[in-house]
Every structure is written in C-alpha cells, then in structure tokens.
Design a protein around this motif. Structure first.
Motif, PDB file in Angstrom:
ATOM      1  N   GLY A   1       0.778  -1.243   0.000  1.00 46.10           N
ATOM      2  CA  GLY A   1       0.000   0.000   0.000  1.00 46.10           C
ATOM      3  C   GLY A   1       0.805   1.287   0.000  1.00 46.10           C
ATOM      4  N   CYS A   2       2.140   1.206  -0.130  1.00 48.58           N
ATOM      5  CA  CYS A   2       2.950   2.438  -0.152  1.00 48.58           C
ATOM      6  C   CYS A   2       2.464   3.350  -1.285  1.00 48.58           C
ATOM      7  CB  CYS A   2       4.425   2.137  -0.383  1.00 48.58           C
ATOM      8  SG  CYS A   2       5.089   0.775   0.575  1.00 48.58           S
TER       9      CYS A   2
ATOM     10  N   CYS B   1      -0.255   6.306  -1.019  1.00 48.96           N
ATOM     11  CA  CYS B   1       0.057   7.664  -0.555  1.00 48.96           C
ATOM     12  C   CYS B   1       1.263   8.265  -1.281  1.00 48.96           C
ATOM     13  CB  CYS B   1       0.325   7.652   0.945  1.00 48.96           C
ATOM     14  SG  CYS B   1      -1.062   6.996   1.891  1.00 48.96           S
ATOM     15  N   HIS B   2       2.120   7.398  -1.825  1.00 52.02           N
ATOM     16  CA  HIS B   2       3.358   7.917  -2.422  1.00 52.02           C
ATOM     17  C   HIS B   2       3.388   7.809  -3.949  1.00 52.02           C
ATOM     18  CE1 HIS B   2       5.386   8.518   1.447  1.00 52.02           C
ATOM     19  NE2 HIS B   2       4.931   7.344   1.826  1.00 52.02           N
TER      20      HIS B   2
ATOM     21  N   TYR C   1      -1.905  12.237   1.649  1.00 48.33           N
ATOM     22  CA  TYR C   1      -0.865  12.639   0.715  1.00 48.33           C
ATOM     23  C   TYR C   1       0.514  12.284   1.269  1.00 48.33           C
ATOM     24  CZ  TYR C   1       2.198  15.285  -2.223  1.00 48.33           C
ATOM     25  OH  TYR C   1       3.205  15.623  -3.072  1.00 48.33           O
TER      26      TYR C   1
ATOM     27  N   PRO D   1       4.812  12.291   0.555  1.00 49.07           N
ATOM     28  CA  PRO D   1       5.813  13.000  -0.252  1.00 49.07           C
ATOM     29  C   PRO D   1       6.489  12.095  -1.281  1.00 49.07           C
ATOM     30  CG  PRO D   1       6.692  12.497   1.913  1.00 49.07           C
ATOM     31  CD  PRO D   1       5.248  12.064   1.923  1.00 49.07           C
TER      32      PRO D   1
ATOM     33  N   LEU E   1       9.197   9.903  -2.926  1.00 53.55           N
ATOM     34  CA  LEU E   1      10.205   9.041  -2.289  1.00 53.55           C
ATOM     35  C   LEU E   1      11.318   8.655  -3.256  1.00 53.55           C
ATOM     36  CD1 LEU E   1       7.997   6.428  -0.374  1.00 53.55           C
ATOM     37  CD2 LEU E   1       9.033   8.502   0.548  1.00 53.55           C
TER      38      LEU E   1
ATOM     39  N   ARG F   1      16.104  10.371  -0.948  1.00 52.41           N
ATOM     40  CA  ARG F   1      16.987  11.453  -0.481  1.00 52.41           C
ATOM     41  C   ARG F   1      17.713  11.021   0.784  1.00 52.41           C
ATOM     42  NH1 ARG F   1      13.661  15.857   1.453  1.00 52.41           N
ATOM     43  NH2 ARG F   1      12.350  14.125   2.122  1.00 52.41           N
TER      44      ARG F   1
ATOM     45  N   TYR G   1      12.589   4.910   9.754  1.00 55.00           N
ATOM     46  CA  TYR G   1      11.396   5.738   9.546  1.00 55.00           C
ATOM     47  C   TYR G   1      10.135   4.895   9.371  1.00 55.00           C
ATOM     48  CZ  TYR G   1       8.234   9.312   8.052  1.00 55.00           C
ATOM     49  OH  TYR G   1       7.154  10.152   7.995  1.00 55.00           O
TER      50      TYR G   1
ATOM     51  N   SER H   1       6.290   9.536  11.097  1.00 56.78           N
ATOM     52  CA  SER H   1       5.636  10.703  11.698  1.00 56.78           C
ATOM     53  C   SER H   1       4.453  11.062  10.806  1.00 56.78           C
ATOM     54  CB  SER H   1       6.627  11.868  11.775  1.00 56.78           C
ATOM     55  OG  SER H   1       7.086  12.178  10.477  1.00 56.78           O
ATOM     56  N   GLY H   2       3.698  12.035  11.223  1.00 54.57           N
ATOM     57  CA  GLY H   2       2.602  12.529  10.395  1.00 54.57           C
ATOM     58  C   GLY H   2       1.564  11.462  10.083  1.00 54.57           C
TER      59      GLY H   2
ATOM     60  N   MET I   1       1.575   8.808   8.202  1.00 55.60           N
ATOM     61  CA  MET I   1       1.961   7.469   7.722  1.00 55.60           C
ATOM     62  C   MET I   1       1.811   6.419   8.811  1.00 55.60           C
ATOM     63  SD  MET I   1       5.316   6.245   5.747  1.00 55.60           S
ATOM     64  CE  MET I   1       5.997   4.625   6.074  1.00 55.60           C
ATOM     65  N   PRO I   2       1.186   5.268   8.460  1.00 53.45           N
ATOM     66  CA  PRO I   2       1.060   4.205   9.467  1.00 53.45           C
ATOM     67  C   PRO I   2       2.392   3.497   9.672  1.00 53.45           C
ATOM     68  CG  PRO I   2       0.171   3.450   7.364  1.00 53.45           C
ATOM     69  CD  PRO I   2       0.582   4.881   7.164  1.00 53.45           C
TER      70      PRO I   2
ATOM     71  N   TYR J   1       4.958   0.362   9.981  1.00 49.27           N
ATOM     72  CA  TYR J   1       5.043  -1.008   9.468  1.00 49.27           C
ATOM     73  C   TYR J   1       6.009  -1.758  10.370  1.00 49.27           C
ATOM     74  CZ  TYR J   1       2.740   0.425   5.115  1.00 49.27           C
ATOM     75  OH  TYR J   1       1.847   0.884   4.184  1.00 49.27           O
TER      76      TYR J   1
ATOM     77  N   LEU K   1       6.598  -6.111   7.412  1.00 46.26           N
ATOM     78  CA  LEU K   1       7.585  -5.758   6.400  1.00 46.26           C
ATOM     79  C   LEU K   1       8.975  -5.977   6.997  1.00 46.26           C
ATOM     80  CD1 LEU K   1       7.432  -4.378   3.545  1.00 46.26           C
ATOM     81  CD2 LEU K   1       7.790  -2.221   4.707  1.00 46.26           C
TER      82      LEU K   1
HETATM   83  C1  HEC Z   1      -1.609   6.286   4.523  1.00 46.15           C
HETATM   84  C2  HEC Z   1      -0.585   6.930   3.720  1.00 46.15           C
HETATM   85  C3  HEC Z   1       0.806   6.333   3.641  1.00 46.15           C
HETATM   86  C4  HEC Z   1       1.181   5.039   3.377  1.00 46.15           C
HETATM   87  C5  HEC Z   1       0.286   3.830   3.115  1.00 46.15           C
HETATM   88  C6  HEC Z   1       2.643   5.023   3.362  1.00 46.15           C
HETATM   89  N1  HEC Z   1       3.130   6.266   3.623  1.00 46.15           N
HETATM   90 FE1  HEC Z   1       5.087   6.791   3.736  1.00 46.15          FE
HETATM   91  N2  HEC Z   1       4.542   8.709   4.268  1.00 46.15           N
HETATM   92  C7  HEC Z   1       3.229   9.176   4.340  1.00 46.15           C
HETATM   93  C8  HEC Z   1       3.243  10.563   4.774  1.00 46.15           C
HETATM   94  C9  HEC Z   1       1.999  11.443   4.947  1.00 46.15           C
HETATM   95  C10 HEC Z   1       4.607  10.905   4.962  1.00 46.15           C
HETATM   96  C11 HEC Z   1       5.166  12.271   5.447  1.00 46.15           C
HETATM   97  C12 HEC Z   1       5.020  12.319   6.939  1.00 46.15           C
HETATM   98  C13 HEC Z   1       5.523  13.604   7.527  1.00 46.15           C
HETATM   99  O1  HEC Z   1       5.885  14.521   6.775  1.00 46.15           O
HETATM  100  O2  HEC Z   1       5.542  13.708   8.743  1.00 46.15           O
HETATM  101  C14 HEC Z   1       5.393   9.721   4.625  1.00 46.15           C
HETATM  102  C15 HEC Z   1       6.786   9.672   4.653  1.00 46.15           C
HETATM  103  C16 HEC Z   1       7.533   8.575   4.246  1.00 46.15           C
HETATM  104  C17 HEC Z   1       8.980   8.541   4.230  1.00 46.15           C
HETATM  105  C18 HEC Z   1       9.915   9.680   4.627  1.00 46.15           C
HETATM  106  C19 HEC Z   1      10.154  10.516   3.414  1.00 46.15           C
HETATM  107  C20 HEC Z   1      11.186  11.577   3.586  1.00 46.15           C
HETATM  108  O3  HEC Z   1      11.973  11.743   2.638  1.00 46.15           O
HETATM  109  O4  HEC Z   1      11.209  12.241   4.618  1.00 46.15           O
HETATM  110  C21 HEC Z   1       9.340   7.309   3.770  1.00 46.15           C
HETATM  111  C22 HEC Z   1      10.760   6.792   3.530  1.00 46.15           C
HETATM  112  C23 HEC Z   1       8.115   6.562   3.516  1.00 46.15           C
HETATM  113  N3  HEC Z   1       7.048   7.363   3.817  1.00 46.15           N
HETATM  114  C24 HEC Z   1       8.083   5.279   3.023  1.00 46.15           C
HETATM  115  C25 HEC Z   1       6.915   4.527   2.905  1.00 46.15           C
HETATM  116  C26 HEC Z   1       6.891   3.125   2.527  1.00 46.15           C
HETATM  117  C27 HEC Z   1       8.117   2.317   2.148  1.00 46.15           C
HETATM  118  C28 HEC Z   1       5.586   2.721   2.579  1.00 46.15           C
HETATM  119  C29 HEC Z   1       5.029   1.340   2.346  1.00 46.15           C
HETATM  120  C30 HEC Z   1       5.654   0.249   3.083  1.00 46.15           C
HETATM  121  C31 HEC Z   1       4.781   3.886   2.969  1.00 46.15           C
HETATM  122  N4  HEC Z   1       5.636   4.944   3.151  1.00 46.15           N
HETATM  123  C32 HEC Z   1       3.415   3.893   3.112  1.00 46.15           C
HETATM  124  C33 HEC Z   1       2.093   8.457   4.061  1.00 46.15           C
HETATM  125  C34 HEC Z   1       2.036   7.098   3.800  1.00 46.15           C
END
Ligand code: HEC
Length: 125
Positions: A43-44, A47-48, A63, A65, A67, A71, A80, A85-86, A88-89, A91, A96
């Motif tokens: 599910g990444c 949002c990404h 939403y 950012p 990826l 970076r 992370y 933070s924010g 994102m759920p 894992y 994973l």
């Molecule tokens: C429900 C939405 C959602 C899902 C699903 C999700 N993310 Fe995110 N992710 C976010 C948000 C929103 C942020 C930014 C959070 C913040 O700014 O505090 C983030 C930030 C990140 C960052 C940090 C980016 C940076 O450069 O600072 C990484 C790495 C990341 N996600 C990887 C993943 C991966 C890998 C997966 C799947 C295993 C995943 N995310 C699934 C919403 C999601």
C-alpha cells in the motif's frame, strides 16, 4: 604435507569469508522487481504514487511526499518506516522485514529523478 593441508584450509576460509561478504553486498543491493511488487502489495503506492512520485490515490489526507529517487539512506528508511511521523502508518517487522525494505529502497533508487523545471520547455514560455 602438513603445510599444504594448512594452505587448503586457509584458502577455504578465505573463500567462505569472501562469499559471506558477497552475499551481504547482494542483500544490501536489494531486489528491484520484488521491491516494486511490495510497494503496491503493502500500500505504499496509495500515498506515495506508483513510481514513488508522491501524491495520493487514497482518501483525502493521505498525501505522501515523493520518495524516488531516495533522499535519505536505506538505514534511515528502515527506521522511519517502523516509526513514521505525520499521516503514515507504522510497518512493524512482522508486516515488512528489513530485507523487504531493502528491496523497496532498491526499487525507489531505480527510478530516475524528475527533470528540472528549467528543462521543461512548456514551463519556460
Ligand atoms: C496512509 C498513507 C501512507 C502510506 C500507506 C505510506 N506512507 Fe510513507 N509517508 C506518508 C506521509 C503522509 C509521509 C510524510 C510524513 C511527515 O511529513 O511527517 C510519509 C513519509 C515517508 C517517508 C519519509 C520521506 C522523507 O523523505 O522524509 C518514507 C521513507 C516513507 N514514507 C516510506 C513509505 C513506505 C516504504 C511505505 C510502504 C511500506 C509507505 N511509506 C506507506 C504516508 C504514507
């Protein structure tokens, strides 16, 4: 005789160590194809974006950012993803594994950076 036994033993040891290092390097490099699958399966992409370009196909407020290309180093991504933070759920390792995160990282690394605004003619008229 004894000396040749020792040298055989030594070269076997060196080979084993070299192989172990090789495997570590391969594991660190990650598997791009598997990473691409996991990015969707876990599910990444919701949002990404499918290419890690950022954006959202999930409900408003999810939403994520951009990826790709990453970076931050893979070690930081591992931390992370477990403690985000924010919006994102988290894992956990049960959902994973570290090596799966490495594969996702390899996939994200395989994606080229977008062109700079100055290189897009339509945006420079
Ligand atoms: C429900 C939405 C959602 C899902 C699903 C999700 N993310 Fe995110 N992710 C976010 C948000 C929103 C942020 C930014 C959070 C913040 O700014 O505090 C983030 C930030 C990140 C960052 C940090 C980016 C940076 O450069 O600072 C990484 C790495 C990341 N996600 C990887 C993943 C991966 C890998 C997966 C799947 C295993 C995943 N995310 C699934 C919403 C999601």
């Amino acid at each position: 005789m004894r000396q040749s036994t020792i040298s055989v033993l030594l070269s076997t040891m060196i080979l084993c160590v070299a192989q172990a290092f090789g495997q570590t390097a391969a594991a660190k490099a990650g598997n791009v194809e598997n990473g691409k699958k996991l990015f969707v399966a876990d599910g990444c992409y919701q949002c990404h974006g499918r290419q890690g370009q950022g954006g959202s196909s999930a409900p408003v407020g999810s939403y994520g950012p951009r990826l790709a290309p990453p970076r931050i180093p893979v070690e930081a991504v591992r931390i992370y993803v477990r403690h985000p933070s924010g919006g994102m759920p988290p894992y956990t390792a049960r959902v994973l594994s570290d090596s799966e995160i490495d594969d996702i990282f390899a996939f994200l690394k395989s994606i080229p950076a977008p062109p700079a605004v100055k290189d897009i003619p339509l945006l420079n008229q």
